[in-house]
Scaffold this active site. Structure first.
Site, mmCIF file in Angstrom:
data_model
loop_
_atom_site.group_PDB
_atom_site.id
_atom_site.type_symbol
_atom_site.label_atom_id
_atom_site.label_comp_id
_atom_site.label_asym_id
_atom_site.label_seq_id
_atom_site.Cartn_x
_atom_site.Cartn_y
_atom_site.Cartn_z
ATOM 1 C CE1 TYR A 39 -3.942 1.862 -0.215
ATOM 2 C CE2 TYR A 39 -3.432 2.743 1.971
ATOM 3 C CZ TYR A 39 -4.205 2.753 0.816
ATOM 4 O OH TYR A 39 -5.233 3.647 0.692
ATOM 5 C CE LYS A 94 -20.899 -19.569 -14.713
ATOM 6 N NZ LYS A 94 -21.842 -20.379 -15.491
#
Length: 755
Positions: free
Chosen positions: A37, A92
Site C-alpha cells: 500500500y 460460479k
C-alpha cells in the site's frame, strides 16, 4: 437431512458463503505493507497511468472475471432478484477457481432496466479481464451481451447462451460420428426457443449444421414463417422461422435425427422418439427432469439411441462447467478482447477430441468405477477430468491468436506447462522429468504386462513419446485387453510362454546358482515370474529400465531386481524416495520403503542418492538428517549414528550440497528456527531433502505430510540400483505408472551418459 437442509447447512457454516479474498504477496513486515500500500503502491499506479496495458502486469486484472447478474432468470427459479441470486454467483466463482484457477468478484446488480444495467457493467471494465453474464432473462440478455461486447475491450460471455451450446456441440460432433451421420445432413429439432436454445442453434450452424434443417419449437409449436410474419414471435426467434406448416413438437420430431431439449421435463414420449430417424440423438437438458427420461428414451427403440441430459447420474452430462472456466482461462491468458465464434468452436472441438482418449483412473473413480470409454454412453468428458484445462484453454488461446482477438502471443507448449503448474506443484515437477524423457525415449519393460492399467500406461507412454514400452505377459490376453480398452496401438509384447528365452534362464542360473537356484528352477522362474524375466532383460541390456509392483507386495516385487540387477558399483544399498509437492515447495523424503533400521553408512549413502535424484527434477538439494534431537541435545545410539553420517558426508569430497543434522523436523523446514536458534548450521535455507532415521519414521512421516499436510506424493522412486528399476505401490493409478516410467527413462539416459 435432505439435500435442501444439507445445502443450507453448507452455506451457513462459518464463515458464511463459499468464497473469501486471499492475499498473494507477503504481508508480514512493515516493508511488506509499504510495498502493498502506501507509499510503494504509487509506483505501479503511475506506470499504469502512463500505459494502461500495464494493469495486466501490476494488478490481478488478468486473472479476474466479474460474474454479474440481476437475478432475473436464476437456475430455473425465475426472477428472484439480485440478492437472492448471490449464492449462485458465488458458486460460479467457486467453479472458476476450482477448475481453472481464475479469481472472481460476484456482482449482483439490483437493476432490471436494460440500458442502466449495460452502463453499470461497462463502467467496471478497468477492474476485470473478462465478464461472465449470468442468469439474465431473455430477450434482454441478447441485447445486454451484444452491446457490452461492442462497448468493452475485454471478453463478455453470457454462459446461459453459449455454455450449453458449446458443450452440447462437442457432444453432437461425437454423437454424429458414432451414429454414422454428418452435421450438414442431420435434421435437428429444438424444444424451447429461449436464449440458450437460440444460441445453441446458432452454434450448431457454426459447426456445420444447415440452418434450413433446424426447427425450433416454443410453447405454441413450431416457429414458422407464418408466425413470424404475424408478429407472434420476437426478433430473435424469427432468425429460425421456417417456411413449413404449423405443428406441434410431435410433428417436428417426425423423421428428425437430433432432438435438443431446452424447455421443461416430461414433454416427449416414447412414440415421439420412435418417430425419429435411425440411431437418433437425444439431448434432454431440462433440469432436474429431462424432456424424456434416460430409461424411456433408451427403451423406446432397438437401435442405438445416444442420450445426453443435464444430470450427473446419467451418461453424457451436458455440464457448462466443461466450458466457461477453460474458455475464460485461454481468453485471459492471451489478453483477448472478445470470445469470438472461432474460440467457441475450438473449445467444442477440443472437448470432442478429448472424449475419444483414454480416461484417467481418478476420473473413473470419481464416477463409481463405471466404464468410461468413447461410445454412445461417453461422448463428452466428465467435468472432473483435469485434462480439460490442458486441452480446451490452449485450443481457445490458439483460436484467439489466429483470429486476431489476442493482444499477446503465447508459446503453446510453454503454456501447457504453465497450466499444469496451476493444478499443483507435482505436475510442474513431473513435467521437468517427462520433457527430459521425451528427448531420448528408452526401452521400458513393464513386468505386469497383462494388467489393464499397465496396458493403458504403455499406450500413454508410447503416445506421448516418453518411452518405448515392452509389455511382458501372455500375448493373446494383452491383445484382447488392448482391443477391449479401445486403444489404437499395437504394443510390443514379450510372452514368456511363447518364445525362446533359454539365454535368460542361463543368465539367471549363472547369477543365482550359488544362492540355491538350479538350472530347471531358473527356467521356471523365467517362464512363470515376469519380474525375473524383466530383471534379466534389463541386466542383459535388452531393456533399459523396468517397472513392477502394481500387483505385488513391495518386498516381493523388489526381490527379483535386487537379486538379478543389484545395486550400483558405488552403492551398497537401495532406498525408496517419495517426492512431496506443496503449493510453493517440494521436498524429497527417504528412506520410505526399503531399509528397516539403517546405520550411519546406509544413511550417508541414502542421502547422496536422494540428493542426486532431486537434481533430476532441477531441484538443488539441501539435506537434513532428522531426529527428535537437535545437534547433540540428546545422546544415545540413535542420535550418534545420525551425527556420524553427517560427519561422513562432510568429509566426502563428492558431496557438493549442504547437509546437516541431526535435527528435529521443524528445525529443518522452518527458516526462523534454522537461522535463528541454530544459525551455525550448514543449511542457510530450509531443507528440501529429508532423511529419516529409520523406515518406520520415514513411512509415517511422508504419509502424514501427504494426508494432513495436503502434499501430493510421487513415488516411491528407487535409488541406488545398478540399472533403472522402480517398484510401484499396489493400486497405483495409470498416471503414477506413466510418471515413474518417465523417471526410469531419465535414469536410463543418465546411465548411458555416464558410460
Amino acid at each position: 437431512m435432505g439435500l435442501d437442509e444439507d445445502a443450507l447447512e453448507y452455506h451457513r457454516t462459518e464463515p458464511p458463503g463459499k468464497i473469501e479474498i486471499a492475499t498473494t504477496k507477503p504481508t508480514n513486515t512493515q516493508r511488506d505493507l509499504q510495498l502493498a500500500y502506501s507509499p510503494g503502491v504509487a509506483a505501479p499506479c503511475l506506470e499504469i497511468d502512463e500505459n494502461p496495458g500495464d494493469a495486466y502486469e501490476y494488478t490481478a486484472k488478468g486473472n479476474m472475471v466479474g460474474v454479474i447478474s440481476n437475478g432475473s432468470a436464476v437456475l430455473g427459479l425465475g426472477d428472484i432478484g439480485a440478492q437472492a441470486s448471490k449464492p449462485v454467483m458465488e458458486g460460479k466463482g467457486v467453479l472458476f477457481k476450482r477448475f481453472a484457477d481464475i479469481d472472481v468478484f460476484d456482482i449482483e446488480l439490483d437493476e432490471h432496466d436494460t440500458q442502466a444495467f449495460i452502463d453499470a457493467v461497462a463502467a467496471m471494465e478497468p477492474t476485470f479481464g473478462g465478464i461472465n453474464l449470468e442468469d439474465i432473462s431473455a430477450p434482454e440478455c441478447f441485447t445486454m451481451e451484444e452491446q457490452l461486447r461492442e462497448r468493452m475491450d475485454i471478453p463478455v460471455f453470457h454462459d446461459d447462451q453459449h455454455g450449453t451450446a458449446i458443450i452440447s456441440g462437442a457432444a453432437l460432433i461425437n454423437a454424429a460420428e458414432i451414429a454414422g451421420k454428418t452435421l450438414e445432413d442431420m435434421r435437428i429439432v429444438f424444444s424451447g426457443a429461449g436464449a440458450s436454445a437460440i444460441a445453441t442453434a446458432r452454434f450448431y450452424v457454426s459447426l456445420g449444421a444447415k440452418k434450413e434443417n433446424i426447427l425450433l419449437c416454443d410453447s405454441s409449436g413450431i416457429i414458422t414463417q407464418e408466425r413470424a410474419e404475424a408478429g407472434d414471435v420476437n426478433e430473435y426467434k424469427q432468425e429460425f422461422a421456417r417456411d413449413v406448416p404449423e405443428g406441434d413438437l410431435a410433428d417436428a420430431m417426425d423423421d428428425a435425427d437430433v432432438f435438443v431439449g431446452l424447455s421443461v421435463g416430461g414433454i416427449v414420449d416414447q412414440e415421439m422418439v420412435r418417430s425419429m430417424n435411425e440411431n437418433p440423438i437425444i439431448f434432454g437438458m431440462a433440469n432436474p427432469d429431462p424432456e424424456i427420461s434416460y430409461e424411456d428414451a433408451k427403451d423406446a427403440r432397438d437401435d442405438t439411441v445416444i442420450m445426453g441430459t443435464g444430470r450427473s447420474d446419467y451418461p453424457n452430462q451436458v455440464n457448462n462447467v466443461l466450458g466457461f472456466p477453460f474458455i475464460f482461462r485461454g481468453a485471459l491468458d492471451v489478453r483477448a478482447t472478445d470470445i469470438n465464434e472461432d474460440m467457441k468452436t475450438a473449445a467444442a472441438e477440443a472437448l470432442a477430441e478429448l472424449a475419444r482418449k483414454d480416461v484417467p483412473d481418478e476420473v473413473v473413480k470419481a464416477y463409481g468405477d463405471q466404464p468410461l470409454q468413447f461410445g454412445p454412453e461417453y461422448i463428452i468428458p466428465k467435468p472432473v477430468d483435469p485434462r480439460v484445462l490442458f486441452e480446451v484453454a490452449p485450443a481457445v488461446a490458439r483460436a484467439a491468436m489466429e483470429s486476431g482477438a489476442a493482444r499477446t502471443e503465447l508459446d503453446l507448449d510453454d503454456y501447457v506447462e504453465r497450466l499444469e503448474a496451476r493444478l499443483g506443484k507435482s505436475r510442474e515437477m513431473m513435467r521437468v522429468v517427462l520433457n527430459k524423457a521425451k528427448s531420448d525415449p528408452k526401452r521400458l519393460a513393464l513386468a505386469e504386462g497383462t494388467d489393464e492399467k499397465m496396458i493403458r500406461a504403455a499406450f500413454q507412454l508410447q503416445e506421448q513419446g516418453i518411452a518405448d514400452p515392452v509389455l511382458i505377459g501372455d500375448r493373446q490376453e494383452i491383445t484382447e485387453k488392448t482391443a477391449d480398452l479401445g486403444l489404437d496401438f499395437e504394443p510390443e509384447v514379450v510372452d514368456p510362454e511363447n518364445g525362446d528365452y533359454e539365454e535368460y534362464a542361463e543368465r539367471l542360473h549363472e547369477l543365482r546358482q550359488r544362492k540355491g537356484i538350479t538350472r530347471s528352477e531358473a527356467s521356471e522362474l523365467i517362464e512363470n515370474d515376469t519380474n525375473y524375466l524383466a530383471s534379466v532383460m534389463v541386466e542383459q541390456d535388452d531393456a533399459d529400465a523396468m517397472l513392477t509392483g502394481l500387483t505385488h507386495h513391495y518386498p516381493s516385487a523388489l526381490r527379483p531386481p535386487l537379486e538379478v540387477i543389484g545395486t550400483a558399483p558405488d552403492a551398497d544399498y537401495a532406498a525408496g524416495v517419495y517426492m512431496l509437492t506443496f503449493k510453493n515447495s517440494v521436498i524429497f523424503c527417504a528412506d520410505t520403503t526399503v531399509n528397516l533400521d539403517p546405520d550411519e553408512k546406509v544413511l550417508s549413502e541414502v542421502t547422496k542418492h536422494t540428493a542426486k535424484l532431486a537434481r533430476d527434477f532441477n531441484v538443488e538439494p539441501r539435506a537434513a538428517l532428522l531426529s527428535y534431537s537437535n545437534f547433540g541435545s540428546v545422546e544415545n545410539e540413535g542420535t550418534r549414528k545420525l551425527r556420524q553420517a553427517v560427519d561422513d558426508l562432510h568429509g566426502d569430497p563428492e558431496v557438493d550440497f549442504p547437509v546437516d543434522g541431526e535435527m528435529q523436523a521443524d528445525t529443518a523446514v522452518v527458516e526462523e528456527i534454522l537461522n535463528g536458534t541454530y544459525d551455525f548450521a550448514d543449511l542457510e535455507d530450509p531443507a528440501n531433502v529429508l532423511v529419516f532415521p529409520n523406515l518406520e519414521a520415514g513411512n509415517i512421516g511422508y504419509k502424514l505430510l501427504q494426508r494432513l499436510g495436503g502434499a501430493e506424493a510421487i513415488g516411491p522412486m528407487l535409488v541406488g540400483m545398478d540399472k533403472p528399476v522402480h517398484v510401484l505401490q499396489r493400486g497405483d493409478e495409470v498416471k503414477d505408472i506413466v510418471n515413474l516410467g518417465g523417471v526410469a527413462v531419465v535414469d536410463a539416459q543418465k546411465a548411458e551418459d555416464e558410460e
